[in-house]
Design an enzyme around this catalytic site. Sequence first.
Site, PDB file in Angstrom:
ATOM      1  N   HIS A 125      52.704  54.367  10.490  1.00 43.41           N
ATOM      2  CA  HIS A 125      54.367  53.942  10.501  1.00 43.41           C
ATOM      3  C   HIS A 125      54.961  55.634   9.989  1.00 43.41           C
ATOM      4  CE1 HIS A 125      55.136  54.118   5.915  1.00 43.41           C
ATOM      5  NE2 HIS A 125      53.929  53.607   5.875  1.00 43.41           N
ATOM      6  N   ASP A 137      52.455  58.510   2.088  1.00 39.50           N
ATOM      7  CA  ASP A 137      52.686  57.412   2.675  1.00 39.50           C
ATOM      8  C   ASP A 137      54.072  57.575   3.732  1.00 39.50           C
ATOM      9  OD1 ASP A 137      53.297  54.886   3.231  1.00 39.50           O
ATOM     10  OD2 ASP A 137      53.926  54.094   1.140  1.00 39.50           O
ATOM     11  N   GLU A 171      58.549  50.184   8.782  1.00 38.64           N
ATOM     12  CA  GLU A 171      57.463  49.717   8.073  1.00 38.64           C
ATOM     13  C   GLU A 171      57.787  49.039   6.799  1.00 38.64           C
ATOM     14  OE1 GLU A 171      53.460  49.165   5.878  1.00 38.64           O
ATOM     15  OE2 GLU A 171      55.039  50.672   5.674  1.00 38.64           O
ATOM     16  N   GLU A 172      58.423  50.337   5.892  1.00 38.99           N
ATOM     17  CA  GLU A 172      58.570  50.055   4.598  1.00 38.99           C
ATOM     18  C   GLU A 172      59.525  48.898   4.202  1.00 38.99           C
ATOM     19  OE1 GLU A 172      56.668  51.123   2.520  1.00 38.99           O
ATOM     20  OE2 GLU A 172      55.991  53.277   3.125  1.00 38.99           O
ATOM     21  N   HIS A 292      55.077  55.728  -3.197  1.00 37.06           N
ATOM     22  CA  HIS A 292      56.563  55.301  -3.213  1.00 37.06           C
ATOM     23  C   HIS A 292      57.703  56.135  -4.080  1.00 37.06           C
ATOM     24  CE1 HIS A 292      56.399  51.549  -0.622  1.00 37.06           C
ATOM     25  NE2 HIS A 292      55.774  52.517   0.014  1.00 37.06           N
TER      26      HIS A 292
HETATM   27 ZN   LIG Z   1      54.860  52.696   1.806  1.00 33.18          ZN
END
Ligand SMILES: [Zn+2]
Length: 323
Positions: A125, A137, A171-172, A292
Amino acid sequence: MTRRSTLTRTGHVLAIAGILFSGATAAVAAEPSTAAPAAVAAPDISVEDVQAHLQELQSIADTHGNRAHGEPGFKASIDYLQGQLDAAGFTTTVQEFDFFGQTGYNLVAEWPAGEASEVLMLGAHLDGVPNGPGINDNGSGSAALLEVALTVAEQDLQPSKKLRFAWWGAEELGLVGSTHYVDSLSDEEKAAITGYLNFDMVGSPNAGYFVYSPDGQPDGSAELQQPLNDYFDGLGVATEEVEIGGRSDHAAFADAGIPTAGTFTGAEETKTAEQAEKWGGTAGDAFDPCYHRSCDDLDNVNTEALDRNADAIAYAVWTHVGG
Ligand SMILES: [Zn+2]
């Protein structure tokens, strides 16, 4: 990597098992070695080139504030990757979807060579959360996969199957892009995909070496997973099996009955003393303390973990379809 419990657009709750670390060590090489397994002539992916892609993603986040769904930084990320892949000779497609009143994008890049009736897919992602640049991420998985794809082109790989790379949007927000993609496929197109390899967070600063558990994963495949495990075995790096459940994009493929596999270096969970002993790093700290958060920037990447995972991805590609 999305949060533990994920509500999709349709209100369907995906697997909430979250991440369950198995106590067992999946694989420990008998003889530690710095050399890759010799059986397959897979290329060594340049970590400097992977880092250069991460720098581009960081500068996109710096310019636009973040790389989240619906924000200009996400589309700029798509444009950067598409430009690289087009220049290398891939056939690229940008698939649009709507979520929360905003346009989302998936980037799909297919290598022109290879038998079309069978497809090996690999994905990561590309979106981040709104409050940070999203470099580990999942700039890490996205950049590693991009560099593997560019190396496929550089080496003019003539694969035994069609190779299709994908970078997912949203995706998140609940695996939205990958779910949209799989839903858009005909039954025939789904059946042609022999496996899907997923890479979400592969450069965690306090890195662990996790491989997807074939048993614990929805439609996890030992056969698909094996080269990834073998690569780390060959390095003498012990791995642990992990269940990602519904926390990343392989879930959409698994739901369609497509075999899945992948690697992961850890998110908000804490590294144990035993893990620190075998992998280095800091026991009692999270694998990614900036998960995050705004500090998920270029400094939030373990270069060695990124390097090893990029090489593992290439090793899996060359093993499964290589020349
Ligand atoms: Zn994430």
